[in-house]
Design a protein around this motif. Structure first.
Motif, PDB file in Angstrom:
ATOM      1  N   ILE A  15     -23.683  24.823  -4.934  1.00 35.46           N
ATOM      2  CA  ILE A  15     -24.611  24.453  -6.012  1.00 35.46           C
ATOM      3  C   ILE A  15     -26.059  24.622  -5.551  1.00 35.46           C
ATOM      4  O   ILE A  15     -26.912  25.122  -6.284  1.00 35.46           O
ATOM      5  CB  ILE A  15     -24.352  23.004  -6.475  1.00 35.46           C
ATOM      6  CG1 ILE A  15     -22.973  22.969  -7.123  1.00 35.46           C
ATOM      7  CG2 ILE A  15     -25.456  22.522  -7.412  1.00 35.46           C
ATOM      8  CD1 ILE A  15     -22.753  21.990  -8.201  1.00 35.46           C
ATOM      9  N   ARG A  16     -26.305  24.209  -4.300  1.00 33.99           N
ATOM     10  CA  ARG A  16     -27.668  24.382  -3.772  1.00 33.99           C
ATOM     11  C   ARG A  16     -28.062  25.854  -3.786  1.00 33.99           C
ATOM     12  O   ARG A  16     -29.158  26.219  -4.204  1.00 33.99           O
ATOM     13  CB  ARG A  16     -27.759  23.846  -2.337  1.00 33.99           C
ATOM     14  CG  ARG A  16     -27.620  22.340  -2.222  1.00 33.99           C
ATOM     15  CD  ARG A  16     -28.201  21.828  -0.907  1.00 33.99           C
ATOM     16  NE  ARG A  16     -27.660  22.476   0.281  1.00 33.99           N
ATOM     17  CZ  ARG A  16     -26.603  22.045   0.973  1.00 33.99           C
ATOM     18  NH1 ARG A  16     -25.953  20.957   0.584  1.00 33.99           N
ATOM     19  NH2 ARG A  16     -26.198  22.680   2.040  1.00 33.99           N
ATOM     20  N   ALA A  17     -27.128  26.702  -3.342  1.00 34.83           N
ATOM     21  CA  ALA A  17     -27.420  28.134  -3.270  1.00 34.83           C
ATOM     22  C   ALA A  17     -27.688  28.709  -4.665  1.00 34.83           C
ATOM     23  O   ALA A  17     -28.625  29.485  -4.867  1.00 34.83           O
ATOM     24  CB  ALA A  17     -26.259  28.869  -2.610  1.00 34.83           C
ATOM     25  N   LEU A  18     -26.894  28.270  -5.598  1.00 34.10           N
ATOM     26  CA  LEU A  18     -27.033  28.738  -6.978  1.00 34.10           C
ATOM     27  C   LEU A  18     -28.413  28.374  -7.540  1.00 34.10           C
ATOM     28  O   LEU A  18     -29.123  29.206  -8.110  1.00 34.10           O
ATOM     29  CB  LEU A  18     -25.939  28.084  -7.819  1.00 34.10           C
ATOM     30  CG  LEU A  18     -25.854  28.470  -9.293  1.00 34.10           C
ATOM     31  CD1 LEU A  18     -25.309  29.885  -9.410  1.00 34.10           C
ATOM     32  CD2 LEU A  18     -24.960  27.491 -10.046  1.00 34.10           C
ATOM     33  N   LEU A  19     -28.778  27.123  -7.342  1.00 38.71           N
ATOM     34  CA  LEU A  19     -30.058  26.661  -7.874  1.00 38.71           C
ATOM     35  C   LEU A  19     -31.230  27.327  -7.147  1.00 38.71           C
ATOM     36  O   LEU A  19     -32.225  27.697  -7.759  1.00 38.71           O
ATOM     37  CB  LEU A  19     -30.168  25.132  -7.752  1.00 38.71           C
ATOM     38  CG  LEU A  19     -29.307  24.352  -8.756  1.00 38.71           C
ATOM     39  CD1 LEU A  19     -29.323  22.861  -8.428  1.00 38.71           C
ATOM     40  CD2 LEU A  19     -29.798  24.574 -10.187  1.00 38.71           C
ATOM     41  N   ILE A  80     -32.183  14.470 -12.547  1.00 36.41           N
ATOM     42  CA  ILE A  80     -30.910  14.014 -12.015  1.00 36.41           C
ATOM     43  C   ILE A  80     -29.781  14.863 -12.573  1.00 36.41           C
ATOM     44  O   ILE A  80     -29.796  15.216 -13.745  1.00 36.41           O
ATOM     45  CB  ILE A  80     -30.704  12.528 -12.405  1.00 36.41           C
ATOM     46  CG1 ILE A  80     -31.704  11.638 -11.673  1.00 36.41           C
ATOM     47  CG2 ILE A  80     -29.293  12.080 -12.137  1.00 36.41           C
ATOM     48  CD1 ILE A  80     -31.423  11.472 -10.212  1.00 36.41           C
ATOM     49  N   MET A  81     -28.813  15.188 -11.732  1.00 36.45           N
ATOM     50  CA  MET A  81     -27.603  15.860 -12.218  1.00 36.45           C
ATOM     51  C   MET A  81     -26.463  14.848 -12.193  1.00 36.45           C
ATOM     52  O   MET A  81     -26.245  14.185 -11.181  1.00 36.45           O
ATOM     53  CB  MET A  81     -27.250  17.047 -11.314  1.00 36.45           C
ATOM     54  CG  MET A  81     -28.340  18.103 -11.265  1.00 36.45           C
ATOM     55  SD  MET A  81     -27.880  19.511 -10.237  1.00 36.45           S
ATOM     56  CE  MET A  81     -28.275  18.929  -8.597  1.00 36.45           C
ATOM     57  N   PRO A 105     -20.754  20.394 -15.694  1.00 34.36           N
ATOM     58  CA  PRO A 105     -21.332  21.680 -15.280  1.00 34.36           C
ATOM     59  C   PRO A 105     -22.490  22.079 -16.201  1.00 34.36           C
ATOM     60  O   PRO A 105     -22.410  21.834 -17.393  1.00 34.36           O
ATOM     61  CB  PRO A 105     -20.160  22.638 -15.436  1.00 34.36           C
ATOM     62  CG  PRO A 105     -19.282  22.010 -16.466  1.00 34.36           C
ATOM     63  CD  PRO A 105     -19.479  20.534 -16.368  1.00 34.36           C
ATOM     64  N   PHE A 106     -23.530  22.650 -15.646  1.00 36.70           N
ATOM     65  CA  PHE A 106     -24.683  22.946 -16.491  1.00 36.70           C
ATOM     66  C   PHE A 106     -24.849  24.437 -16.711  1.00 36.70           C
ATOM     67  O   PHE A 106     -24.354  25.263 -15.954  1.00 36.70           O
ATOM     68  CB  PHE A 106     -25.950  22.362 -15.901  1.00 36.70           C
ATOM     69  CG  PHE A 106     -26.086  22.589 -14.419  1.00 36.70           C
ATOM     70  CD1 PHE A 106     -25.899  21.534 -13.542  1.00 36.70           C
ATOM     71  CD2 PHE A 106     -26.406  23.840 -13.918  1.00 36.70           C
ATOM     72  CE1 PHE A 106     -26.018  21.738 -12.180  1.00 36.70           C
ATOM     73  CE2 PHE A 106     -26.530  24.040 -12.561  1.00 36.70           C
ATOM     74  CZ  PHE A 106     -26.322  22.987 -11.679  1.00 36.70           C
ATOM     75  N   GLU A 107     -25.579  24.736 -17.770  1.00 34.53           N
ATOM     76  CA  GLU A 107     -25.909  26.128 -18.015  1.00 34.53           C
ATOM     77  C   GLU A 107     -27.245  26.409 -17.336  1.00 34.53           C
ATOM     78  O   GLU A 107     -28.146  25.596 -17.371  1.00 34.53           O
ATOM     79  CB  GLU A 107     -26.037  26.376 -19.515  1.00 34.53           C
ATOM     80  CG  GLU A 107     -24.698  26.419 -20.199  1.00 34.53           C
ATOM     81  CD  GLU A 107     -24.825  26.195 -21.693  1.00 34.53           C
ATOM     82  OE1 GLU A 107     -25.916  26.457 -22.240  1.00 34.53           O
ATOM     83  OE2 GLU A 107     -23.849  25.735 -22.297  1.00 34.53           O
ATOM     84  N   LEU A 108     -27.330  27.562 -16.744  1.00 36.13           N
ATOM     85  CA  LEU A 108     -28.539  27.870 -15.982  1.00 36.13           C
ATOM     86  C   LEU A 108     -29.781  27.890 -16.874  1.00 36.13           C
ATOM     87  O   LEU A 108     -30.859  27.476 -16.475  1.00 36.13           O
ATOM     88  CB  LEU A 108     -28.367  29.207 -15.256  1.00 36.13           C
ATOM     89  CG  LEU A 108     -27.254  29.151 -14.203  1.00 36.13           C
ATOM     90  CD1 LEU A 108     -27.110  30.482 -13.488  1.00 36.13           C
ATOM     91  CD2 LEU A 108     -27.498  28.038 -13.188  1.00 36.13           C
ATOM     92  N   ASN A 112     -33.366  25.909 -16.359  1.00 32.77           N
ATOM     93  CA  ASN A 112     -34.641  26.594 -16.411  1.00 32.77           C
ATOM     94  C   ASN A 112     -35.586  25.978 -17.425  1.00 32.77           C
ATOM     95  O   ASN A 112     -36.763  25.738 -17.161  1.00 32.77           O
ATOM     96  CB  ASN A 112     -34.399  28.054 -16.818  1.00 32.77           C
ATOM     97  CG  ASN A 112     -34.839  28.973 -15.718  1.00 32.77           C
ATOM     98  OD1 ASN A 112     -35.718  28.592 -14.940  1.00 32.77           O
ATOM     99  ND2 ASN A 112     -34.246  30.143 -15.634  1.00 32.77           N
ATOM    100  N   HIS A 113     -35.033  25.724 -18.585  1.00 32.97           N
ATOM    101  CA  HIS A 113     -35.809  25.152 -19.678  1.00 32.97           C
ATOM    102  C   HIS A 113     -36.345  23.768 -19.281  1.00 32.97           C
ATOM    103  O   HIS A 113     -37.516  23.459 -19.465  1.00 32.97           O
ATOM    104  CB  HIS A 113     -34.918  25.046 -20.911  1.00 32.97           C
ATOM    105  CG  HIS A 113     -35.574  24.396 -22.079  1.00 32.97           C
ATOM    106  ND1 HIS A 113     -36.525  25.040 -22.853  1.00 32.97           N
ATOM    107  CD2 HIS A 113     -35.455  23.146 -22.583  1.00 32.97           C
ATOM    108  CE1 HIS A 113     -36.942  24.222 -23.789  1.00 32.97           C
ATOM    109  NE2 HIS A 113     -36.320  23.065 -23.652  1.00 32.97           N
ATOM    110  N   THR A 114     -35.455  22.945 -18.709  1.00 34.06           N
ATOM    111  CA  THR A 114     -35.851  21.591 -18.350  1.00 34.06           C
ATOM    112  C   THR A 114     -36.918  21.601 -17.255  1.00 34.06           C
ATOM    113  O   THR A 114     -37.886  20.844 -17.311  1.00 34.06           O
ATOM    114  CB  THR A 114     -34.627  20.775 -17.888  1.00 34.06           C
ATOM    115  OG1 THR A 114     -33.593  20.951 -18.847  1.00 34.06           O
ATOM    116  CG2 THR A 114     -34.948  19.312 -17.779  1.00 34.06           C
TER     117      THR A 114
END
Ligand SMILES: Nc1ncnc2c1ncn2[C@@H]1O[C@H](COP(=O)(O)OP(=O)(O)OP(=O)(O)O)[C@@H](O)[C@H]1O
Ligand SMILES: [Mg+2]
Length: 462
Positions: A15-19, A80-81, A105-108, A112-114
């Motif tokens: 998850i860290r890598a993705l973000l 916060i997730m 699970p979140f949408e990318l 981005n928007h948040t």
């Protein structure tokens, strides 16, 4: 404003890598942390603009980490997730000052928007801070308290439109803070050195209101003994706040419309146009749209006033603001100038959170002010609140104005009880003397003592 820095915290490396990938592509500088302890350390070290953090993490969970992050670096925003459905953690996080939360699970795109929103808000808040600093030496406006999402919307709009000269319409129920917002708009505008002139359109009958607004020449109507400048003229280079605009008569509306179009006024009894450089802010607790439909309000004026609308959220829709408001009013209405602000018991706060606040913040302020007096600056308990003693107290349901009615009765009863307690105390427990001090018959005092359960009062001193 420079490159934004983001700390991504999750115990899951993927998850860290993705973000990291996602946020770096957006041009942000990204750091990572795998545990709550690491988050706190890195925030202390680098004070990033934003932390995106899982609520559940080893060593130190996200909620605890959040409050430490806020303590170490108040300016750092926290997202916060949470796992889908764990709304308790989300609520707790918002209470502790998280900016927002996203569910996994979140949408990318959503992330981005948040993140974009966070930075937009931060920049705006910074601007407002700067402006605040500038105005603090001029006029101290009453602070607007509350950080709930609906109030953040209000601050955002204030920040965006304060500096523009656009007309603003502030709507909302009674007691929601419309006047405070009008003040904030004026004192954060480039007109802040000019006057802020307030007129309540409900306070005066039509002719007097027009005379008040436009001024008049001597003898222009009965009672116009001298020439007088109107509020529009007095507001020149500043702001005019037209409160309760929904009460304005159709005739006066027509005149107001002309002022907005031409930026000129004529005094009553004169045809000499006078230029006015004003910004107009209006407020109403009426539904103007509906009044337009009922032909009570001119539609062309409505559209002109409604260029920017700031709807004030009722207090019942943002109860998370109640604790901060309570604290604010405890300090504002402290028992005496030198006393500490009183504290409030948990039970009393719970009662305040349960109530629906038809009178909004004004009603809350009144309740706190009264409780401060009744508690004489000591701890405020639910006994000093006007909500009765029983759970789910609904004794006067069906009454036309139940809450006001019972508020009144209970206030009077509380006041009476207080007077009696004071007299008994001052009389050292001597009931005849207390009755005399109160100017009532002893029999009545006895009855009241029984009614209020004061038989053992004051306790015999040792
Ligand atoms: N967010 C807030 N923070 C601090 N004080 C507030 C807030 N909102 C309202 N108040 C206080 O509550 C009282 C009522 O606010 P205000 O007069 O602005 O309400 P209003 O919307 O104009 O109500 P009305 O329509 O009845 O005139 C004021 O004393 C104001 O200082
Ligand atoms: Mg008002």
């Amino acid at each position: 404003m420079g490159q934004k820095t983001i700390l991504v915290a999750d115990d899951d490396a993927s998850i860290r890598a993705l973000l990291r990938q996602l946020l770096q592509d957006e041009g942000y500088a990204v750091q990572e942390a795998a545990t709550g302890v690491e988050v706190v350390d890195k925030v202390k070290e680098a004070s990033p603009d934003l932390v995106i953090m899982d609520v559940r993490m080893p060593e130190l969970d996200g909620i605890e980490a959040l409050s430490r992050v806020k303590g170490a670096s108040p300016r750092t925003a926290v997202l916060i997730m949470t796992a889908f459905g764990s709304s308790n953690a989300a609520i707790r996080a918002m209470e502790l000052g998280a900016f927002d939360y996203v569910t996994k699970p979140f949408e990318l795109d959503k992330i981005n928007h948040t993140v974009g929103k966070v930075f937009e808000y931060q920049d705006l808040a910074q601007e407002v801070e700067v402006l605040r600093g500038e105005i603090s030496s001029l006029v101290q406006t009453e602070r607007i308290v509350g950080n709930s999402p609906p109030m953040q919307e209000v601050y955002k709009t204030i920040g965006k439109v304060a500096k523009a000269d656009a007309t603003v319409l502030i709507t909302g129920e009674s007691g929601t803070g419309k006047e405070l917002v009008a003040e904030a708009l004026h004192y954060n505008s480039s007109r802040r050195a000019g006057p802020l002139v307030k007129v309540s359109c409900a306070a005066l009958p039509e002719t007097l209101l027009e005379a008040e607004l436009f001024g008049h020449e001597k003898g222009s109507f009965t009672g116009a003994l001298t020439q007088r400048r109107g509020r529009f003229e007095l507001a020149d280079k500043g702001t005019i706040f037209l409160d309760e605009i929904g009460e304005m008569s159709l005739q006066t509306q027509t005149k107001l419309l002309r002022v907005l179009q031409d930026r000129k006024i004529e005094r009553l009894g004169s045809s000499l146009p006078i230029k006015v450089d004003i910004r107009v802010i209006c407020a109403t607790n009426k539904d103007l749209q509906k009044q337009v439909e009922q032909a009570k309000f001119r539609d062309d004026l409505f559209y002109r006033l409604n260029v920017i609308n700031i709807p004030m959220p009722p207090l019942r829709d943002r109860k998370e603001d109640i604790p901060a408001l309570v604290e604010h009013f405890l300090a504002k209405h402290r028992y005496s100038a030198t006393a500490q602000p009183a504290a409030i018991s948990e039970e009393a706060l719970r009662r305040l959170l349960e109530y629906d606040w038809p009178g909004n913040v004004r009603e809350l302020e009144n309740v706190i002010e009264r409780a401060v007096v009744l508690s004489r600056g000591q701890i405020i308990t639910s006994r000093e609140l006007p909500f009765g003693d029983h759970e789910g107290d609904r004794e006067e349901e069906g009454d036309e104005v139940p809450s006001e009615r019972s508020f009144f009765k209970k206030s009077v009863a509380q006041f009476e009880k207080d007077l009696i307690m004071k007299a008994l105390r001052d009389a050292g427990g001597n009931r005849s003397k207390a009755a005399e001090m109160l100017g009532i018959y002893r029999r009545l005092l006895y009855a009241k003592i029984k009614e209020y359960g004061l038989e053992g009062f004051p306790a015999k001193s040792r």
